[in-house]
Design a protein around this motif. Structure first.
Motif, PDB file in Angstrom:
ATOM      1  N   GLY A  17       0.683  -1.208   0.009  1.00  0.00           N
ATOM      2  CA  GLY A  17       0.164  -0.110   0.012  1.00  0.00           C
ATOM      3  C   GLY A  17       0.890   1.117  -0.002  1.00  0.00           C
ATOM      4  N   ILE A  18       0.171   2.453   0.227  1.00  0.00           N
ATOM      5  CA  ILE A  18       0.740   3.696   0.537  1.00  0.00           C
ATOM      6  C   ILE A  18       0.271   4.270   1.797  1.00  0.00           C
ATOM      7  CG2 ILE A  18       0.616   5.804  -0.967  1.00  0.00           C
ATOM      8  CD1 ILE A  18      -0.403   4.371  -3.288  1.00  0.00           C
ATOM      9  N   ARG A  19       1.329   5.102   2.323  1.00  0.00           N
ATOM     10  CA  ARG A  19       0.951   5.798   3.565  1.00  0.00           C
ATOM     11  C   ARG A  19       1.852   6.983   3.831  1.00  0.00           C
ATOM     12  NH1 ARG A  19       3.280   1.186   6.903  1.00  0.00           N
ATOM     13  NH2 ARG A  19       1.106   0.459   7.478  1.00  0.00           N
ATOM     14  N   ASN A  20       1.348   8.019   4.605  1.00  0.00           N
ATOM     15  CA  ASN A  20       2.025   9.107   5.031  1.00  0.00           C
ATOM     16  C   ASN A  20       2.639   9.964   4.157  1.00  0.00           C
ATOM     17  OD1 ASN A  20       1.469   7.960   7.511  1.00  0.00           O
ATOM     18  ND2 ASN A  20       3.531   6.982   8.001  1.00  0.00           N
ATOM     19  N   LEU A  21       1.778  10.290   3.323  1.00  0.00           N
ATOM     20  CA  LEU A  21       2.468  11.388   2.219  1.00  0.00           C
ATOM     21  C   LEU A  21       1.300  12.139   1.563  1.00  0.00           C
ATOM     22  CD1 LEU A  21       1.851   9.765  -0.979  1.00  0.00           C
ATOM     23  CD2 LEU A  21       3.918   8.603  -0.081  1.00  0.00           C
ATOM     24  N   THR A  22       1.815  13.298   0.620  1.00  0.00           N
ATOM     25  CA  THR A  22       0.889  13.980  -0.128  1.00  0.00           C
ATOM     26  C   THR A  22       0.929  13.993  -1.670  1.00  0.00           C
ATOM     27  OG1 THR A  22       0.597  15.619   1.618  1.00  0.00           O
ATOM     28  CG2 THR A  22       0.226  16.599  -0.564  1.00  0.00           C
ATOM     29  N   ILE A  23      -0.011  13.899  -2.330  1.00  0.00           N
ATOM     30  CA  ILE A  23       0.088  13.541  -3.671  1.00  0.00           C
ATOM     31  C   ILE A  23      -0.774  14.776  -4.370  1.00  0.00           C
ATOM     32  CG2 ILE A  23      -0.471  12.281  -5.851  1.00  0.00           C
ATOM     33  CD1 ILE A  23      -0.678   9.922  -3.910  1.00  0.00           C
ATOM     34  N   THR A  24      -0.063  15.707  -5.030  1.00  0.00           N
ATOM     35  CA  THR A  24      -0.910  16.812  -5.608  1.00  0.00           C
ATOM     36  C   THR A  24      -0.749  17.000  -6.945  1.00  0.00           C
ATOM     37  OG1 THR A  24      -1.193  19.257  -5.506  1.00  0.00           O
ATOM     38  CG2 THR A  24       1.221  18.221  -5.197  1.00  0.00           C
ATOM     39  N   GLY A  25      -1.673  17.286  -7.904  1.00  0.00           N
ATOM     40  CA  GLY A  25      -1.799  17.565  -9.393  1.00  0.00           C
ATOM     41  C   GLY A  25      -0.840  18.859  -9.563  1.00  0.00           C
ATOM     42  N   ILE A  66      -9.325   2.075   2.885  1.00  0.00           N
ATOM     43  CA  ILE A  66      -8.729   3.290   2.657  1.00  0.00           C
ATOM     44  C   ILE A  66      -9.120   4.114   4.059  1.00  0.00           C
ATOM     45  CG2 ILE A  66      -9.035   5.476   1.193  1.00  0.00           C
ATOM     46  CD1 ILE A  66      -9.923   3.518  -1.066  1.00  0.00           C
ATOM     47  N   ARG A  67      -8.049   4.549   4.503  1.00  0.00           N
ATOM     48  CA  ARG A  67      -8.118   5.223   5.857  1.00  0.00           C
ATOM     49  C   ARG A  67      -7.502   6.429   6.213  1.00  0.00           C
ATOM     50  NH1 ARG A  67      -5.581   1.603  10.679  1.00  0.00           N
ATOM     51  NH2 ARG A  67      -3.795   2.116   9.769  1.00  0.00           N
ATOM     52  N   ASP A  68      -8.115   7.501   6.860  1.00  0.00           N
ATOM     53  CA  ASP A  68      -7.663   8.774   7.121  1.00  0.00           C
ATOM     54  C   ASP A  68      -7.058   9.516   5.769  1.00  0.00           C
ATOM     55  OD1 ASP A  68      -8.208   8.138   9.605  1.00  0.00           O
ATOM     56  OD2 ASP A  68      -6.215   7.341  10.208  1.00  0.00           O
ATOM     57  N   VAL A  69      -7.650   9.528   4.677  1.00  0.00           N
ATOM     58  CA  VAL A  69      -7.210   9.838   3.498  1.00  0.00           C
ATOM     59  C   VAL A  69      -7.987  11.356   3.440  1.00  0.00           C
ATOM     60  CG1 VAL A  69      -7.261   9.571   0.989  1.00  0.00           C
ATOM     61  CG2 VAL A  69      -6.608   7.635   2.494  1.00  0.00           C
ATOM     62  N   ASP A 116      -3.296   4.732   3.074  1.00  0.00           N
ATOM     63  CA  ASP A 116      -3.365   5.128   4.735  1.00  0.00           C
ATOM     64  C   ASP A 116      -2.829   6.352   5.161  1.00  0.00           C
ATOM     65  OD1 ASP A 116      -4.092   4.866   7.389  1.00  0.00           O
ATOM     66  OD2 ASP A 116      -2.117   4.055   7.857  1.00  0.00           O
ATOM     67  N   ASN A 117      -3.435   7.494   5.637  1.00  0.00           N
ATOM     68  CA  ASN A 117      -2.779   8.799   6.154  1.00  0.00           C
ATOM     69  C   ASN A 117      -2.158   9.459   4.888  1.00  0.00           C
ATOM     70  OD1 ASN A 117      -2.567  10.625   8.001  1.00  0.00           O
ATOM     71  ND2 ASN A 117      -0.405  10.003   8.334  1.00  0.00           N
ATOM     72  N   ILE A 118      -2.819   9.685   3.822  1.00  0.00           N
ATOM     73  CA  ILE A 118      -2.213  10.382   2.718  1.00  0.00           C
ATOM     74  C   ILE A 118      -3.347  11.569   2.270  1.00  0.00           C
ATOM     75  CG2 ILE A 118      -1.300   8.570   1.877  1.00  0.00           C
ATOM     76  CD1 ILE A 118      -2.942   8.824  -0.559  1.00  0.00           C
ATOM     77  N   ARG A 119      -3.017  12.435   1.609  1.00  0.00           N
ATOM     78  CA  ARG A 119      -3.480  13.560   1.143  1.00  0.00           C
ATOM     79  C   ARG A 119      -3.437  13.655  -0.290  1.00  0.00           C
ATOM     80  NH1 ARG A 119      -0.684  17.443   3.553  1.00  0.00           N
ATOM     81  NH2 ARG A 119      -2.179  17.471   5.368  1.00  0.00           N
ATOM     82  N   ILE A 120      -4.558  13.953  -1.124  1.00  0.00           N
ATOM     83  CA  ILE A 120      -4.863  14.099  -2.484  1.00  0.00           C
ATOM     84  C   ILE A 120      -5.461  15.081  -2.965  1.00  0.00           C
ATOM     85  CG2 ILE A 120      -5.394  12.842  -4.811  1.00  0.00           C
ATOM     86  CD1 ILE A 120      -5.780  10.006  -3.210  1.00  0.00           C
ATOM     87  N   LYS A 121      -4.636  16.033  -3.616  1.00  0.00           N
ATOM     88  CA  LYS A 121      -5.052  17.454  -3.884  1.00  0.00           C
ATOM     89  C   LYS A 121      -4.965  17.632  -5.263  1.00  0.00           C
ATOM     90  CE  LYS A 121      -3.906  20.977  -1.591  1.00  0.00           C
ATOM     91  NZ  LYS A 121      -5.286  21.762  -1.324  1.00  0.00           N
ATOM     92  N   ASN A 122      -5.840  18.292  -5.908  1.00  0.00           N
ATOM     93  CA  ASN A 122      -5.876  18.870  -7.468  1.00  0.00           C
ATOM     94  C   ASN A 122      -5.972  17.775  -8.256  1.00  0.00           C
ATOM     95  OD1 ASN A 122      -6.409  21.224  -6.118  1.00  0.00           O
ATOM     96  ND2 ASN A 122      -4.170  22.166  -6.621  1.00  0.00           N
TER      97      ASN A 122
END
Length: 215
Positions: free
Chosen positions: A61-69, A126-129, A105-111
């Motif tokens: 999986g993927i955790r603890n980061l931010t993905i932004t367009g 999918i948790r704490d996204v 888990d615990n990621i941010r997805i913006k734009n």
């Protein structure tokens, strides 16, 4: 992160900093991509970039980061229900099609260009996204947090300024959306497969949504 026994059951750590993904990075079964911190690791997505858990089975999986367009200097307009990025109508920031027993888990997805997450398969979490914003929210399946498959758990998430949180296929069944904060409607407009549990969520419908939503 290529497939093969020597890469299985590995954790790939990104230290705090900015990273540019202009191609899709695919994770394989047993591999986890984790950031040093959600606020400190920023993945900027351009061109065909994104993260893929496509068809993984049995962990990873993927955790603890931010993905932004990184598509434009102008943030997506939450009230603009049309395609504003040419050729990006089907782009997926986190692709979980066919995934089984995977997690985000615990990621941010913006734009997002279009879809922040597209999930199918089964038994995924999918948790704490945090999901905020999509450029392309026009018709024809754009701007969706798309929940397909079965026995998916979505919990502790906040989602706003996309087009739909959608369970709209007959294959979407026995999924659980529990204790989320949605500034967005939940749609079933092509009919789900039944037995989906939507419980203890806060759903706030902004005035910027189009009038053809289903709550």
């Amino acid at each position: 992160m290529e497939e093969g026994n020597k890469y299985r059951k590995r954790i790939v750590v990104l230290r705090n900093g900015e990273y540019l993904f202009d191609q899709t990075v695919r994770m394989y079964t047993g591999c986890t991509l984790t950031g040093e911190s959600k606020d400190g690791v920023i993945i900027k997505v351009q061109k065909d970039g994104g993260l893929s858990l496509y068809n993984i089975n049995g962990g990873g999986g993927i955790r603890n980061l931010t993905i932004t367009g990184d598509w434009s200097n102008i943030a997506p307009n939450p009230g603009q229900m049309e395609e504003t990025l040419t050729g990006k109508g089907g782009h997926i920031m986190v692709n979980m099609k066919g995934a089984r027993n995977a997690y985000v888990d615990n990621i941010r997805i913006k734009n997002s260009a279009s879809h922040p997450i597209w999930i199918s398969g089964n038994n995924n979490t999918i948790r704490d996204v945090e999901i905020d914003g999509a450029y392309n929210k026009g018709g024809g399946c754009q701007g969706y947090f798309f929940i397909d498959g079965n026995h998916q758990l979505i919990t502790g998430c906040s989602i706003t300024r996309i087009r739909h949180i959608s369970l709209q296929n007959t294959t979407s069944k026995q999924n659980v959306l529990y204790k989320n904060d949605f500034g967005q409607e939940i749609s079933f407009h092509n009919s789900d497969g039944g037995d989906n549990l939507i419980e203890h969520n806060r759903i706030t419908l902004p005035t910027t949504l189009s009038n053809d939503y289903y709550a």
